[in-house]
Design a protein around this motif. Structure first.
Motif, PDB file in Angstrom:
ATOM      1  N   HIS A   1      -4.420  -7.256  -1.227  1.00  0.00           N
ATOM      2  CA  HIS A   1      -4.801  -8.562  -1.137  1.00  0.00           C
ATOM      3  C   HIS A   1      -4.562  -9.383  -2.163  1.00  0.00           C
ATOM      4  O   HIS A   1      -4.151 -10.375  -2.192  1.00  0.00           O
ATOM      5  CB  HIS A   1      -6.281  -8.458  -0.525  1.00  0.00           C
ATOM      6  N   VAL A   2      -4.922  -8.755  -3.210  1.00  0.00           N
ATOM      7  CA  VAL A   2      -5.046  -9.500  -4.559  1.00  0.00           C
ATOM      8  C   VAL A   2      -3.663  -9.861  -5.196  1.00  0.00           C
ATOM      9  O   VAL A   2      -3.194 -11.013  -5.442  1.00  0.00           O
ATOM     10  CB  VAL A   2      -5.856  -8.749  -5.712  1.00  0.00           C
ATOM     11  N   THR A   3      -2.768  -9.005  -4.890  1.00  0.00           N
ATOM     12  CA  THR A   3      -1.440  -8.893  -5.656  1.00  0.00           C
ATOM     13  C   THR A   3      -0.454  -9.511  -4.798  1.00  0.00           C
ATOM     14  O   THR A   3       0.613 -10.074  -5.052  1.00  0.00           O
ATOM     15  CB  THR A   3      -0.870  -7.746  -6.352  1.00  0.00           C
ATOM     16  N   VAL A   4      -0.575  -9.410  -3.221  1.00  0.00           N
ATOM     17  CA  VAL A   4       0.203 -10.006  -2.388  1.00  0.00           C
ATOM     18  C   VAL A   4      -0.111 -10.897  -1.690  1.00  0.00           C
ATOM     19  O   VAL A   4       0.474 -12.076  -1.694  1.00  0.00           O
ATOM     20  CB  VAL A   4       0.710  -8.653  -1.404  1.00  0.00           C
ATOM     21  N   THR A   5      -1.273 -10.789  -0.893  1.00  0.00           N
ATOM     22  CA  THR A   5      -1.789 -11.993  -0.090  1.00  0.00           C
ATOM     23  C   THR A   5      -2.035 -13.128  -0.883  1.00  0.00           C
ATOM     24  O   THR A   5      -1.726 -14.330  -0.490  1.00  0.00           O
ATOM     25  CB  THR A   5      -3.099 -11.349   0.700  1.00  0.00           C
ATOM     26  N   LEU A   6      -2.752 -12.909  -1.903  1.00  0.00           N
ATOM     27  CA  LEU A   6      -3.348 -14.240  -2.612  1.00  0.00           C
ATOM     28  C   LEU A   6      -2.034 -15.003  -3.134  1.00  0.00           C
ATOM     29  O   LEU A   6      -2.190 -16.231  -2.883  1.00  0.00           O
ATOM     30  CB  LEU A   6      -3.953 -13.625  -3.864  1.00  0.00           C
TER      31      LEU A   6
ATOM     32  N   MET B   1       0.975  -1.270  -0.011  1.00  0.00           N
ATOM     33  CA  MET B   1      -0.012   0.155   0.025  1.00  0.00           C
ATOM     34  C   MET B   1       0.858   1.303   0.058  1.00  0.00           C
ATOM     35  O   MET B   1       0.521   2.190  -0.727  1.00  0.00           O
ATOM     36  CB  MET B   1      -0.929   0.086   0.982  1.00  0.00           C
ATOM     37  N   VAL B   2       2.019   1.296   0.779  1.00  0.00           N
ATOM     38  CA  VAL B   2       3.061   2.529   0.737  1.00  0.00           C
ATOM     39  C   VAL B   2       3.578   2.606  -0.778  1.00  0.00           C
ATOM     40  O   VAL B   2       3.579   3.774  -1.171  1.00  0.00           O
ATOM     41  CB  VAL B   2       4.141   2.027   1.634  1.00  0.00           C
TER      42      VAL B   2
ATOM     43  N   ARG C   1      -5.961  -1.080  -0.730  1.00  0.00           N
ATOM     44  CA  ARG C   1      -6.112  -1.987   0.086  1.00  0.00           C
ATOM     45  C   ARG C   1      -6.614  -3.390  -0.637  1.00  0.00           C
ATOM     46  O   ARG C   1      -6.070  -4.472  -0.268  1.00  0.00           O
ATOM     47  CB  ARG C   1      -7.146  -1.900   1.233  1.00  0.00           C
ATOM     48  N   PHE C   2      -7.450  -3.154  -1.286  1.00  0.00           N
ATOM     49  CA  PHE C   2      -7.993  -4.456  -2.241  1.00  0.00           C
ATOM     50  C   PHE C   2      -7.095  -5.156  -3.186  1.00  0.00           C
ATOM     51  O   PHE C   2      -6.811  -6.181  -3.004  1.00  0.00           O
ATOM     52  CB  PHE C   2      -9.164  -4.036  -2.889  1.00  0.00           C
TER      53      PHE C   2
END
Lengths: 286, 522
Positions: free
Chosen positions: A193-198, A183-184, A189-190
């Motif tokens: 999640h999609v590009t990092v968490t998933l 995000m920095v 935020r969304f």
């Protein structure tokens, strides 16, 4: 960590366990290619002398088994195979998708409170038999009985707690700082999640998907009570291979069971590198 | 079967008028598709031929007339039947007739047989109207009637008269009452004579060496067993495990083992309850029945503890044993070369063995267990059409035609099936076995055809099985079964179950009523 040497006693134990584990699969495979005369033979026929594909043919051409003097199979298994694919695949995708959103919500946004995860899991505390009839009444009233929509809805309802909890444990493992760093760098935020968490929970996602698919694919009770003629699944059809003239059609049952387990085995092999870690349900934490 | 009524009437009229010899008459009826046995029944009837056929064909004709009337009125042109998997073979031969002559499609929904009762109870709450005709066993009727899911058929039966109680072609008493009535009202029409009989291997009975050895050892000739003591002697004598040949193949598996106990219990003159609904399993007779079963265990097929009906039939048909306790379908199965390669032409059958009562007399009692029938769903869009189907299919003529078809569970249940059989019935069962069926069925006691019947059976089954596996001592198992049954009675309501039980007991064969004391119950 030093590598532990494999000793002969350990090899024997491992081989024994392997044989015990694989025996049912071997027996199903062999029964699936046995002619009717060998299904119940005494002494048992381990490997048929004259293997045949008649059991597989009978699944899709009910009259095929008549070549062996066995009658009474009245329906093809095609509808059941298609029904299982439609219901299980759709329900699995929905369950994992909703479960993923719920998992991220529970893991990253504490607004849901401490008890929400337990509340979600409480759906699994009722034995399916206890809630089957109420669902029949509700689904009858709203016209969902004997429909794919109804079956998929109930499958999602019963597997969602599992997918949510499994995926939550994987998301919990990913440090929040990684998403904050994204995000920095300008991600929303969304998108974080999609590009990092998933991508980071990919192994867990595969494992969860396979686990939920297995649950849906093998579900019997709801498929039985919520169906009449419009929908049918493989487990329900398996229970119907009984004829008055030949009794239980073990060979045909084995053929369908063999077909039914094939996609699970193939999918398991394809994603096996993710499974070892995924199937621990996130038990081994950093 | 061709049912061209005018041609049949003409042939009957010609025969009555002396214009046809008996042989020509039989040939004419055979050409018309009226099976030889029915024609024989007509020709031998003390009535005139036309009158006799009109009588036996009456239920069929009345049902067909009703079906025509209701089919013409029906907006929904499909009749949906809930049937147990494996039973469709007796019904499919008539699908085209219903479609072509009535415009009614017959749609079959097959469910595993253990699920049919549950599906009915489910329909009681869901009320989908998906089924028109439902095919449960006799044990389902009480719960289904009480839950309102099926019609009480009594009024239709009185109007259209399926001749359920006719002495020459009605359903054989007492199955006519046990397997169709609930508290004296008609709940369903029987289509399957599910009684158990005893099969023996006739080739071993006529083996000269065995005949001599047996007579020398036991002092009486080798034959089918007439008593349970002889049954034990034979099982022991024939038991030859080294050659994979076992004394008997009766069941010790969960779900089936209760019937083996129930059969022995009633042979000893005991029923399941007394006249006040107190369980009588844990009586001296119950204990003796369990001891008999334990004593026979060493001579059973090793798979007895896991047998289902199909694996049991299969083992017998492959020559794995000397005796077997089977439903009539088991005889058909063992007689057909494809399923009974070792037993074709080698079966001797007999009624269930007798036991000695305390007064020294012998009591022959059989067990009528399971027994499918047709019920009419209360949520059917065309209930009278559904009833017409049930009466038509179970009429003396059509049922004679339907039973011999392979791929169905239907077995003889009307008097004419056994006493005036068609040639196809004779070919399927043999004259001797049809006689055995008749002699056995007249002394049968029913399943737990009571409210909560499946629960009672399961409670008993669980405890008998625990005893057979050595988990519980006989007395403990039977006491536990009795307690479980008491709980079920209390929960359902003693008066309600008692009324149903007394209604069943009123219609037992006289020797069984006397032996059990049921003749003294109010």
């Amino acid at each position: 960590m030093p590598v532990r040497p494999i000793t002969w006693p350990l090899v024997v134990v491992l081989i024994f366990l392997l044989v015990v584990t694989l025996f049912p699969i071997f027996w199903i495979a062999m029964t699936a290619i046995k002619p009717p005369t060998d299904w119940n033979a005494v002494p048992a026929v381990w490997i048929p002398a004259e293997p045949t594909l008649i059991n597989f043919r009978t699944l899709f051409d009910p009259d095929a088994i008549r070549d062996y003097g066995v009658g009474g199979v009245s329906e093809s298994a095609t509808a059941a195979v298609i029904g299982s694919i439609i219901a299980s695949v759709s329900a699995t995708l929905l369950s994992v998708m909703i479960g993923l959103l719920a998992a991220i919500g529970l893991s990253r946004y504490s607004a849901s409170g401490r008890f929400t995860p337990l509340l979600i899991l409480s759906g699994r505390m009722f034995p399916p038999a206890a809630i089957a009839v109420p669902f029949v009444i509700i689904f009858s009233a709203v016209g969902l009985i004997d429909t794919y929509l109804g079956l998929i809805a109930i499958y999602v309802a019963i597997t969602l707690p599992f997918s949510t909890w499994m995926l939550k444990s994987f998301v919990d493992e990913i440090p929040r700082e990684v998403e904050e760093a994204a995000m920095v760098d300008g991600k929303s935020r969304f998108m974080a999640h999609v590009t990092v968490t998933l991508p980071l929970i990919r192994g867990g996602l595969f494992a969860t998907t396979l686990f939920i698919f297995i649950l849906n694919w093998s579900e019997f009770l709801f498929a039985l009570v919520l169906s009449y003629t419009n929908i049918e699944t493989i487990p329900v059809r398996l229970a119907k291979y009984v004829t008055a003239t030949a009794g239980t059609l073990y060979g045909v049952q084995a053929a369908l069971a063999f077909l039914a387990m094939s996609p699970l085995v193939i999918a398991g092999f394809l994603i096996q590198k993710h499974l070892a870690r995924g199937m621990t349900f996130g038990a081994v934490k950093r | 079967m061709n049912r061209d009524r005018k041609k049949i009437d003409t042939a009957c009229g010609d025969f009555d008028a002396g214009g046809l010899s008996r042989r020509t008459f039989l040939n004419r009826l055979a050409a018309l598709g009226v099976s030889a046995g029915v024609a024989n029944f007509v020709a031998l009837s003390p009535l005139g031929a036309r009158k006799a056929y009109a009588a036996i064909g009456g239920p069929e004709e009345r049902a067909w007339a009703l079906a025509q009337e209701m089919a013409a009125k029906a907006e929904k042109k499909t009749l949906t039947l809930l049937i147990p998997t494996g039973s469709i073979g007796n019904m499919t031969p008539y699908v085209d007739k219903w479609k072509n002559e009535l415009g009614i499609d017959l749609e079959f929904i097959e469910e595993p047989d253990e699920v049919v009762h549950t599906k009915g109870m489910q329909e009681a709450v869901a009320r989908t109207g998906r089924y028109d005709v439902m095919m449960p066993t006799a044990m389902s009727y009480p719960d289904w009637i009480d839950s309102g899911v099926i019609y009480d058929l009594t009024d239709w039966v009185e109007t259209y008269n399926p001749e359920l109680f006719n002495e020459e072609y009605g359903v054989v008493f007492p199955a006519s009452h046990h397997a169709q009535l609930y508290n004296g009202r008609v709940a369903g029409l029987l289509n399957d004579g599910d009684q158990i009989t005893l099969l023996c291997r006739s080739d071993h009975l006529t083996d000269p060496d065995k005949m001599k050895a047996f007579a020398d050892a036991h002092g009486y000739p080798l034959d089918v067993p007439k008593t349970w003591t002889e049954y034990h002697d034979l099982a022991k004598f024939m038991h030859d495990p080294d050659n994979n040949f076992f004394g008997s193949l009766e069941y010790r598996s969960r779900y089936y083992v209760k019937w083996m106990f129930m059969q022995r219990l009633m042979s000893k003159g005991r029923l399941y309850f007394d006249g006040d609904m107190n369980p009588t399993f844990n009586s001296d007779e119950g204990l003796a029945a369990l001891e008999d079963m334990l004593a026979i265990n060493p001579y059973l097929h090793p798979d007895a503890f896991s047998f289902t009906w199909s694996s049991n039939y299969n083992a017998f048909g492959r020559g794995a044993g000397f005796m077997n306790i089977v439903w009539p379908s088991g005889f058909k199965y063992s007689k057909a070369p494809s399923t009974g390669p070792a037993t074709t032409g080698k079966i001797a059958a007999t009624v269930m063995p007798s036991d000695t009562l305390s007064d020294g007399s012998q009591l022959y009692a059989g067990l009528f267990c399971w027994g499918y029938g047709y019920a009419v769903s209360r949520y059917s869009a065309n209930p009278e059409l559904a009833y017409a189907y049930a009466q038509w299919m179970t009429s003396p003529t059509v049922s004679s035609d339907a039973i011999p078809y392979l791929g169905g569970y239907s077995d003889p249940y009307r008097v004419n099936h056994m006493k005036a059989p068609t040639q196809r019935l004779v070919d399927t069962y043999s004259p001797e076995y049809l006689d055995t069926l008749y002699n056995n069925i007249v002394n049968t006691v029913p399943d737990f055809c009571l409210p909560g019947g499946f629960e009672y059976q399961d409670a008993l089954d669980k405890e008998v099985h625990a005893c057979m596996t050595g988990e519980k001592a006989p007395k403990e198992a039977l006491d536990d079964a009795a307690r479980a049954c008491d709980r079920i009675t209390r929960r359902i309501g003693k008066e309600k179950v008692k009324e149903s039980w007394l209604s069943l007991a009123r219609n037992l064969a006289e020797p069984i009523k006397r032996a059990s004391g049921a003749d003294q119950w109010v």
